[in-house]
Each structure stands twice: as C-alpha cells, then as structure tokens.
Design an enzyme around this catalytic site. Structure first.
Site, short mmCIF file in Angstrom:
data_model
loop_
_atom_site.label_atom_id
_atom_site.label_comp_id
_atom_site.label_asym_id
_atom_site.label_seq_id
_atom_site.Cartn_x
_atom_site.Cartn_y
_atom_site.Cartn_z
N THR A 71 70.04 78.65 40.02
CA THR A 71 71.43 78.69 39.53
C THR A 71 72.18 79.87 40.13
O THR A 71 73.33 79.73 40.57
CB THR A 71 71.46 78.76 38.00
OG1 THR A 71 70.95 77.53 37.46
CG2 THR A 71 72.87 78.98 37.48
N GLN A 178 64.54 70.91 43.80
CA GLN A 178 63.53 69.89 43.52
C GLN A 178 62.66 69.55 44.74
O GLN A 178 61.70 68.80 44.59
CB GLN A 178 64.20 68.61 43.01
CG GLN A 178 64.82 68.73 41.63
CD GLN A 178 63.79 68.92 40.52
OE1 GLN A 178 62.61 68.64 40.68
NE2 GLN A 178 64.24 69.43 39.39
N ALA A 199 61.32 79.22 41.97
CA ALA A 199 59.85 79.22 42.03
C ALA A 199 59.19 78.31 41.00
O ALA A 199 58.14 77.72 41.27
CB ALA A 199 59.34 80.66 41.85
N HIS A 200 59.78 78.20 39.82
CA HIS A 200 59.07 77.47 38.76
C HIS A 200 59.06 75.96 38.96
O HIS A 200 58.41 75.23 38.21
CB HIS A 200 59.65 77.81 37.37
CG HIS A 200 60.98 77.21 37.06
ND1 HIS A 200 61.12 76.15 36.20
CD2 HIS A 200 62.22 77.52 37.48
CE1 HIS A 200 62.40 75.83 36.11
NE2 HIS A 200 63.10 76.65 36.87
N CYS A 326 68.22 71.17 31.42
CA CYS A 326 69.31 72.14 31.32
C CYS A 326 70.43 71.62 30.43
O CYS A 326 71.31 72.38 30.05
CB CYS A 326 69.87 72.44 32.71
SG CYS A 326 68.62 72.96 33.89
#
Length: 380
Positions: A71, A178, A199-200, A326
C-alpha cells in the site's frame, strides 16, 4: 481440522524465513544509520537483501527501495508521479486494489489529476484496445494496472501494457503484490516505471514491502525524515523484516516451477470437484484462462443461508474470504464482483492456495460445502 485457503490475504511465514529472522534478531540489533560496528552490520544485511531482491527481479539494487507495505509503495508511485513527474491524467481500471483506487480518488478530489477508467471485458480482463485509445487521446499519463487481480485472479499481460506505455510515452505503475514470488518477472525485459510488492504475500513477514523505481525517473520521498533508503524514505529500516523478505523471495523464486505445477493441479482439481458435487456453481473472472494458479473465486448457487455462508465455512475449520480481506467489515460487497455484474444472490467465496495446501484439504472442503447444500435442500 483447519484448512487455510486464504493465501491471497496473507501467507504463512516459511519456516526457513522464521529461522533467518530469529538469527538476525539475536545477532544484530544496531541501527543501520549508525557508523559503528553494530550499525554497519545491520546496514550490510539491508544492502545484501537489496542486492538479492534486485538479482531475482532483473534490476539494479539502486532501483529497490524498502517500504512498510504494498500500500505504501502504491501510494508512493501514484502520488509522486503526479507531484514530481508532471502526470496530469491517470488511466486505471475500476477493479484495482483500494490502495490504488482510493489514492487516485483522493488526488482527483483535490484537483491534482484527472482519471480515466479502461474498459473491461465480461471476464474482467482489461480491454487493451481501449487502453491504447485512451493513451493515444491524452498526454502526461500514468497507467496504473495490477498484474493479478487479488479477488478474481485475472492476469494482465504486462509486456503488452508496458510496450503501449513506451509507445505513447506514458509511465507504468504495476501493483504486483499477488504475483511477486509466484509469477516470473524480469524487469530488465519489461517497460515498468514503478512496481509494488509486499513480503507477506510470498511467505515472508508482514509489515515490509518494496517499491521498484526505474532509474530513468527521479522522485522525491513520500515520507520525509532521515536520510534512510538513500534519502528516499525516512524512518529506521525494518532490518528483520527486510532480511526475512529477501529470504522469502529467494525461496519462492527457487521453488516457483514446482509450486506452479502443484498448485495448478490443485486448482483444476478443486474446479472439477466443485462442478461435480455442487450443480450450478460458477466461477468469477477467467478462472481457467489467463488467471493465477493461486486464486479461485467461486459463485455458489443461491441459498437461504447466503449471509451465513462464510460463517459456516469458518465453523467447519475452513479459512476463505468473501472478497478482499482489506475490505472485511464493510457491507457494500466486492467492488470487483460488482463491476463484473455478478449475481448478488449467489454467495461468492475466494479460495486462494499456497505451497502447503493438498488435495486432501480440497476433498475436506468439498465435503463440507456439500453438507451445507444438502442440509439446505433437506430443510425445504
């Protein structure tokens, strides 16, 4: 039994990444901006991670800047394009992530830029002919289009979009949150100005991401403060997160071919089992075409328990999403599915897969879904 099919929201941290982070947390506590030995040790870890990520993506280390998230990277690319690079018009789609859409809306409301929305076909793919028409009829453009839609999994041909942007002298910002670690990306061969990653989404830690900024453009920092990130982002760097992110990307890229083969088979198996066991099931987007092997968005037949559908899955130990995580907590529905005119009477569920998922887990989910519909029919 607990089944985790919500990997598009976040992925479990890879055990080797946890080990890498633990080692750094135990052995390196210095501030990377300090000039003493402990500071230099931390700084070296950051720069080694930067070089590793750059090598994996085919770019120069100086083009990678660490952020707190995808973001933040999206905000930086879009806002600084307008403020520093003379962008007057943004071309995007109505099904982008809210990190992009809300940032653009804010700039438009403040009179800083205009926006044009490219047409989508019935499956949710960008109409590339319309994109070229928009580019040819305006100037000072930024094209902001994601590589993979986080809700329906559609993949964008970023090679063609990049070539169009080059042809019409437009900047290209691509949210690859993604796809980094899941799809091959070689920035040396792509015409991309800005790229965002987190990273997640590829089995790394939360709270860290990066932005790629092509060396041909120069922008000012979004976050001012200290001189960190070569004066591009103020704030003490998240050393543990950065090292963990680089390790996660290294693992993801090295295992990409095997993971793709495994998860593509898993997704196709899931589709066949759904079609066989739940008559009338539909798939949103281009599920069996130009689509990520990690995402499957399913519209189930209308049911009186539609509002309880995700709750029933959760009670059965199945983690899935009704849209983007989100947007959880809102009641306006998915902006992506609304744009595709999906039947609102059908409960829609996004199942998203990771390397750890198995066909046995698919069978369990299919069994629970069948129970939900069989109990519904028996109560009629």
């Amino acid at each position: 039994m607990n089944i985790y099919f919500d990997n598009a929201a976040t992925t479990p941290i890879h055990p080797l990444v946890i080990s890498e982070i633990n080692n750094v947390m135990q052995d390196c506590f210095g501030n990377p901006s300090s000039i003493h030995a402990e500071g230099r040790k931390a700084k070296t870890l950051i720069e080694d991670s930067r070089r590793k990520i750059a090598t994996l993506l085919g770019c120069a280390p100086g083009e990678i800047f660490f952020t707190s998230s995808g973001t933040e990277a999206d905000n930086m690319a879009i806002r600084k394009s307008v403020e520093d690079l003379g962008v007057k018009n943004i071309i995007t789609s109505a099904i982008e992530h809210h990190a992009v859409l809300h940032t653009i809306e804010d700039l438009v409301q403040n009179g800083k830029v205009t926006v044009q929305y490219v047409n989508l076909n019935e499956n949710g793919h960008v109409d590339l002919q319309h994109l070229e028409l928009l580019l040819s009829n305006s100037s000072n453009n930024l094209v902001s289009l994601m590589h993979c839609n986080n809700e329906i999994g559609n993949l964008l041909n970023i090679e063609i979009v990049g070539d169009l942007c080059k042809q019409y002298n437009a900047l290209f910002h691509c949210d690859t949150v993604q796809t980094i670690g899941h799809q091959p990306i070689d920035l040396e061969k792509l015409n991309i100005t800005f790229l965002a990653a987190s990273a997640h989404k590829f089995n790394g830690p939360k709270g860290v991401g990066f932005i790629y900024i092509n060396h041909n453009v120069k922008i000012h920092p979004l976050l001012t403060g200290g001189s960190q990130e070569r004066n591009m982002r103020g704030g003490t760097e998240n050393v543990y997160g950065i090292v963990g992110m680089a390790k996660a990307l290294e693992i993801a890229v090295s295992n990409m071919d095997n993971d793709k083969s495994h998860l593509l088979q898993l997704k196709e198996y899931f589709i066949k089992q759904l079609q066989h066991n739940i008559p009338g099931v539909l798939f949103n987007g281009d599920a069996q075409g130009q689509s990520a092997y990690t995402i499957l968005n399913v519209s189930f037949p209308p049911t009186p328990v539609a509002e309880m559908f995700l709750f029933k899955l959760d009670m059965a130990g199945i983690c899935a999403s009704g849209g983007s995580a989100c947007s959880s907590g809102t009641d306006i529905g998915s902006h992506v599915l609304n744009q595709l005119s999906a039947d609102k009477n059908r409960p829609a569920v996004r199942f998203s897969f990771g390397y750890q998922n198995t066909t046995d887990e698919v069978d369990y989910v299919i069994g629970k879904l069948s129970e939900i519909y069989n109990s519904q029919n028996s109560n009629k």
